[in-house]
Write an enzyme that holds these catalytic residues in place. Sequence first.
Site, PDB file in Angstrom:
ATOM      1  N   LYS A  22       0.840  -1.192   0.000  1.00  0.00           N
ATOM      2  CA  LYS A  22       0.000   0.000   0.000  1.00  0.00           C
ATOM      3  C   LYS A  22       0.878   1.246   0.000  1.00  0.00           C
ATOM      4  O   LYS A  22       1.965   1.253   0.580  1.00  0.00           O
ATOM      5  CB  LYS A  22      -0.870   0.042   1.266  1.00  0.00           C
ATOM      6  CG  LYS A  22      -2.002  -0.937   1.338  1.00  0.00           C
ATOM      7  CD  LYS A  22      -2.768  -0.739   2.642  1.00  0.00           C
ATOM      8  CE  LYS A  22      -3.868  -1.764   2.819  1.00  0.00           C
ATOM      9  NZ  LYS A  22      -4.965  -1.557   1.867  1.00  0.00           N
ATOM     10  N   ARG A  28     -10.152 -11.399   2.269  1.00  0.00           N
ATOM     11  CA  ARG A  28     -11.058 -12.448   1.762  1.00  0.00           C
ATOM     12  C   ARG A  28     -10.411 -13.830   1.820  1.00  0.00           C
ATOM     13  O   ARG A  28     -11.108 -14.837   1.904  1.00  0.00           O
ATOM     14  CB  ARG A  28     -11.508 -12.096   0.351  1.00  0.00           C
ATOM     15  CG  ARG A  28     -10.416 -12.073  -0.697  1.00  0.00           C
ATOM     16  CD  ARG A  28     -10.805 -11.303  -1.939  1.00  0.00           C
ATOM     17  NE  ARG A  28     -10.897  -9.869  -1.683  1.00  0.00           N
ATOM     18  CZ  ARG A  28     -11.265  -8.972  -2.602  1.00  0.00           C
ATOM     19  NH1 ARG A  28     -11.560  -9.361  -3.827  1.00  0.00           N
ATOM     20  NH2 ARG A  28     -11.309  -7.696  -2.285  1.00  0.00           N
TER      21      ARG A  28
END
Length: 452
Positions: free
Chosen positions: A228, A302
């Site tokens: 990120k 996820r």
Amino acid sequence: MSSTTPIPILLVTADQLQTHFKAEKNWIDAMGFKAEPGTFCLLPGAQQSLSKVLVGRPETLDMWLLGLLSQSLPANRYELTSDLTPDEATALTLGWRLGQYAFNRYKQTKPGAIAELLPPDNADLAYIDAVVEATFLARDLINTPANNMGPDDLEEAARILAVTYDADLNVTKGKQLEAENYPMIYAVGQASVSAPRLIDLRWGDVDAPKVTLVGKGVCFDSGGLDLKPAKGMLMMKKDMGGAAHVLGLATMIMKLNLPVCLRVLIPAVENSVAGNAMRPLDVIPTRKGITVEVGNTDAEGRLVLADALWEASSEQPELIVDFATLTGAARVALGTELPAFFCNDPAFLEPLEKAMQATTDPLWNLPLHEPYRELLNSKVADLSNVSSGSYGGAITAALFLQEFIQAQIPWIHIDVMAWNLRNLPGRPEGGEVMGMRTIFELIQQQIAVPQN
């Protein structure tokens, strides 16, 4: 507290202001108070004392009407003197109590006393206390920085709950995850110095209806090797917000002794960078038995949820609910204050809507749009963890999770911000629970059945 006799709080409309407070008209006019909803006016009494507080009353009472008063009024004791139904008394007291929250763990100078409200006699104190305990717990967990809220610390929070409410706790940790077939949880967390783990809490009568809660517990998300940018990491201490939600919801369920068989599953990991971190285009096995290609290491939530959801499905509960700070796409669609939810069983949609209205705790239904499923196809594995397109990211993430829910099991997935970007009545800037009260109401009304 500077007063032992409670100071009355009166909820007034503009019409009542004109007819009932003629003696105080000059003072009220000087203060500019017009009884607009949520505004308040302090009325003086004898000897320079505070005699009462007027609060503008809306046509329909909102639970957040008094949410700012506990931090705004002088540090006295107050009481509501307006006629209220039990639901109104409960909601207004709850809004006040939630507004008392402050995160001061790291401040040397602690705040002084704040205003206290004596709850009306017809308020549901047991419910209020449960919501406040659950909400403050979750807010504290989310607000705590990652150096003090890693997987070890999240496990300790669950352990304290287990001891407090006589629940059973089992933790599968480190290499044991591979041995017990939780390969994706291990793959995501293996690069951290704090070992990944699956936290498994159980409570309640085993013969009662089964409810399983799953919470994303990514204690910090660097993005992995698909790193990120710095700005994107600033709030990643909140990436375990889903875990905080389910621990809060479990607190409510256990404290109020709902007749359910509760299970809470939290995959607790840190998505870090090291020589053994998972790489883009790695192919990882899953607890379900299918394989997943890692299209992006920053779509790690996820992955850990998938192993936990497949395990949750194994016991065929009456309902599975997961909370996760999963996608920016949900925030783009709905903003930060309205969580998206997905549900595979239409029979739960109307009860969910009623629960939202009863609790003033909104969610917004997005579709599990099946044609988008093909966007998760991989050329080398059974499934990719990211879509081949750039749109509908909240939907494709939910469709990925749905692959790990066994058929016929009702499932609700809540994609939540878990953070207030601004101060709101009863909801200060910082970590926040969203949808917790709604899901509690749903479970209480639809799943919990008293046992004879």
